[in-house]
Design a protein around this motif. Structure first.
Motif, short mmCIF file in Angstrom:
data_model
loop_
_atom_site.label_atom_id
_atom_site.label_comp_id
_atom_site.label_asym_id
_atom_site.label_seq_id
_atom_site.Cartn_x
_atom_site.Cartn_y
_atom_site.Cartn_z
N ASP A 109 0.82 -1.14 0.01
CA ASP A 109 0.05 0.06 0.04
C ASP A 109 0.75 1.16 0.10
O ASP A 109 0.24 2.31 -0.17
CB ASP A 109 -1.02 0.07 1.14
N GLY A 110 2.21 1.10 0.41
CA GLY A 110 3.08 2.12 0.45
C GLY A 110 3.37 2.81 -0.81
O GLY A 110 3.22 2.23 -1.90
N PRO A 111 4.27 3.90 -1.02
CA PRO A 111 4.52 4.46 -2.25
C PRO A 111 5.54 3.55 -2.96
O PRO A 111 6.33 2.97 -2.34
CB PRO A 111 5.26 5.86 -1.73
N LYS A 112 5.49 3.73 -4.49
CA LYS A 112 6.53 3.12 -5.02
C LYS A 112 7.62 4.34 -5.42
O LYS A 112 7.14 5.09 -6.16
CB LYS A 112 5.86 2.36 -6.30
N VAL A 113 8.79 3.82 -5.20
CA VAL A 113 9.80 4.71 -5.52
C VAL A 113 11.16 4.11 -6.28
O VAL A 113 11.74 3.45 -5.35
CB VAL A 113 10.35 5.88 -4.38
N ALA A 114 11.43 4.43 -7.24
CA ALA A 114 12.68 4.01 -7.93
C ALA A 114 13.04 4.71 -9.05
O ALA A 114 12.18 4.90 -9.75
CB ALA A 114 12.24 2.31 -8.30
N PHE A 115 14.39 4.99 -9.16
CA PHE A 115 14.74 5.49 -10.40
C PHE A 115 16.22 5.11 -10.85
O PHE A 115 17.03 4.69 -9.94
CB PHE A 115 14.77 7.21 -9.99
N ALA A 154 13.48 12.53 -1.05
CA ALA A 154 12.58 11.50 -0.26
C ALA A 154 11.35 12.08 -0.56
O ALA A 154 10.69 12.96 0.35
CB ALA A 154 13.29 11.13 0.94
N PRO A 155 10.29 11.00 -0.81
CA PRO A 155 8.84 11.73 -0.73
C PRO A 155 8.14 11.22 0.51
O PRO A 155 7.18 11.72 1.19
CB PRO A 155 8.16 10.53 -2.08
N VAL A 156 8.82 9.95 1.30
CA VAL A 156 8.44 9.48 2.54
C VAL A 156 9.74 9.28 3.33
O VAL A 156 10.85 8.95 3.02
CB VAL A 156 7.65 8.41 2.34
N ARG A 157 9.44 9.30 4.64
CA ARG A 157 10.46 8.63 5.48
C ARG A 157 10.56 7.21 5.46
O ARG A 157 9.63 6.40 5.23
CB ARG A 157 10.16 8.86 7.20
N GLY A 158 11.96 6.90 5.19
CA GLY A 158 12.07 5.24 4.98
C GLY A 158 13.74 4.88 4.82
O GLY A 158 14.67 5.78 5.05
N VAL A 159 13.98 3.77 4.36
CA VAL A 159 15.15 3.33 4.12
C VAL A 159 15.37 3.07 2.56
O VAL A 159 14.67 2.64 2.11
CB VAL A 159 15.48 2.24 4.94
N TYR A 160 16.46 3.52 2.00
CA TYR A 160 16.55 3.88 0.64
C TYR A 160 18.11 3.40 0.27
O TYR A 160 18.93 3.17 1.06
CB TYR A 160 16.58 5.37 0.15
N PHE A 161 18.17 2.84 -0.94
CA PHE A 161 19.46 2.23 -1.44
C PHE A 161 19.95 3.02 -2.64
O PHE A 161 18.95 3.39 -3.65
CB PHE A 161 19.50 0.82 -1.99
N PHE A 162 20.84 3.54 -2.68
CA PHE A 162 21.39 4.31 -3.94
C PHE A 162 22.85 3.76 -4.58
O PHE A 162 23.58 3.18 -3.66
CB PHE A 162 21.85 5.89 -3.53
N ASP A 213 14.32 14.73 2.65
CA ASP A 213 15.74 15.12 2.31
C ASP A 213 16.07 14.72 1.20
O ASP A 213 15.43 13.95 0.32
CB ASP A 213 16.43 13.63 3.26
N VAL A 214 17.22 15.18 0.75
CA VAL A 214 17.66 15.22 -0.70
C VAL A 214 19.00 14.30 -0.80
O VAL A 214 19.74 14.36 -0.06
CB VAL A 214 17.98 16.50 -1.24
N VAL A 215 19.10 13.66 -1.93
CA VAL A 215 20.27 12.82 -2.27
C VAL A 215 20.57 13.38 -3.81
O VAL A 215 19.88 13.57 -4.78
CB VAL A 215 20.11 11.42 -2.13
N TYR A 216 21.97 13.65 -3.85
CA TYR A 216 22.34 13.91 -5.23
C TYR A 216 24.04 13.81 -5.41
O TYR A 216 24.67 13.31 -4.60
CB TYR A 216 22.18 15.51 -5.47
N MET A 217 24.44 13.76 -6.69
CA MET A 217 25.74 13.54 -7.08
C MET A 217 26.45 14.66 -7.36
O MET A 217 25.96 15.83 -8.11
CB MET A 217 25.94 12.34 -8.07
N ARG A 218 27.77 14.62 -7.00
CA ARG A 218 28.72 15.97 -7.32
C ARG A 218 29.82 15.67 -8.02
O ARG A 218 30.69 14.39 -7.56
CB ARG A 218 28.92 16.90 -6.05
#
Length: 244
Positions: A109-115, A154-162, A213-218
């Protein structure tokens, strides 16, 4: 007178015979009684011996029975303990099952996030560290990655893999990239290209993010990364493992 004497003598003889007969009968009866009494004592002794043996045998059987009952009781107690442990295990398994079902429901039921996004040409070198903007969208489920700014939010609080891959082909130059969370650098991977050939670096990380929160490459100063059309040597990817 003589006749009277003879008669008297005859009476005495009869009396003596009667007395002797009575005595003989008495003796016979006494012997029979003694013999009977002796026989009776022997029978009683034999019966008492048999009775004692029976009592001892019953005591032995009683002792064995008590030992058997003790073993049976111990086994019953052991079975009760095993049943209690089994009941506890069943309850724990049921709790784990309910938790797993709840987690599965949340995931479903939660959000689907992948890119996954990629570069399409050479970027750099610059004299200052710069944000890498990946214009090629391969996947962007949930639209959390912004192709104009190069930032994942991040659209929701959670654990993400990058994960990212970087490549460059300049000889005798540094290449690589850094991953940032908000304004903090999480990791930096780089290499010095000794040969006139493709040099690659890659890395991945799991991050706990709050909503927003935001995640990006530099790209570090004086570094360069290079891609060739559809080769996708430089990839930046991420997805939500689970929400919290």
């Amino acid at each position: 007178m003589q006749s009277l004497c003879c008669q008297s003598t005859s009476i005495r003889s009869e009396d003596r015979m009667k007395s002797a007969t009575a005595l003989l009968l008495t003796l016979c009866l006494s012997g029979a009684l003694v013999q009977a009494e002796t026989a009776s004592h022997s029978d009683i002794s034999a019966e008492l011996g048999a009775l004692r043996a029976t009592v001892e045998e019953l005591r032995l059987m009683e002792s064995r029975l008590a030992a058997s009952e003790s073993k049976v009781q111990a086994q019953e107690d052991s079975v009760k303990d095993l049943r209690a442990e089994l009941d506890v295990t069943k309850k724990e398994l049921l709790q784990y099952k309910e938790q797993a079902e709840e987690m599965g429901k949340k995931l479903a039921d939660g959000p689907k996030v992948a890119f996954s996004v990629a570069l399409t040409g050479a970027v750099g070198p610059f004299n200052v560290e710069s944000t890498l903007i990946y214009p090629k969208i391969i996947t962007n489920i949930g639209n959390a990655y912004n192709t104009y700014t190069g930032v994942f939010t991040a659209p929701v609080r959670g654990v993400y893999f990058f994960r990212f891959n970087a490549m460059d082909d300049r000889k005798n130059n540094h290449m690589g990239a850094a991953l940032y969370k908000n304004n903090q650098r999480v990791l930096l991977n780089y290499s010095w290209n000794h040969w006139d050939d493709h040099e690659h670096v890659s890395n991945g990380v799991v991050l706990e993010l709050l909503q927003g929160d935001v995640v990006y490459m530099r790209l570090p100063a004086w570094y360069r990364v290079t891609d060739f059309v559809e080769h996708h040597f430089n990839i930046f990817s991420g997805f939500l493992i689970f929400s919290m």
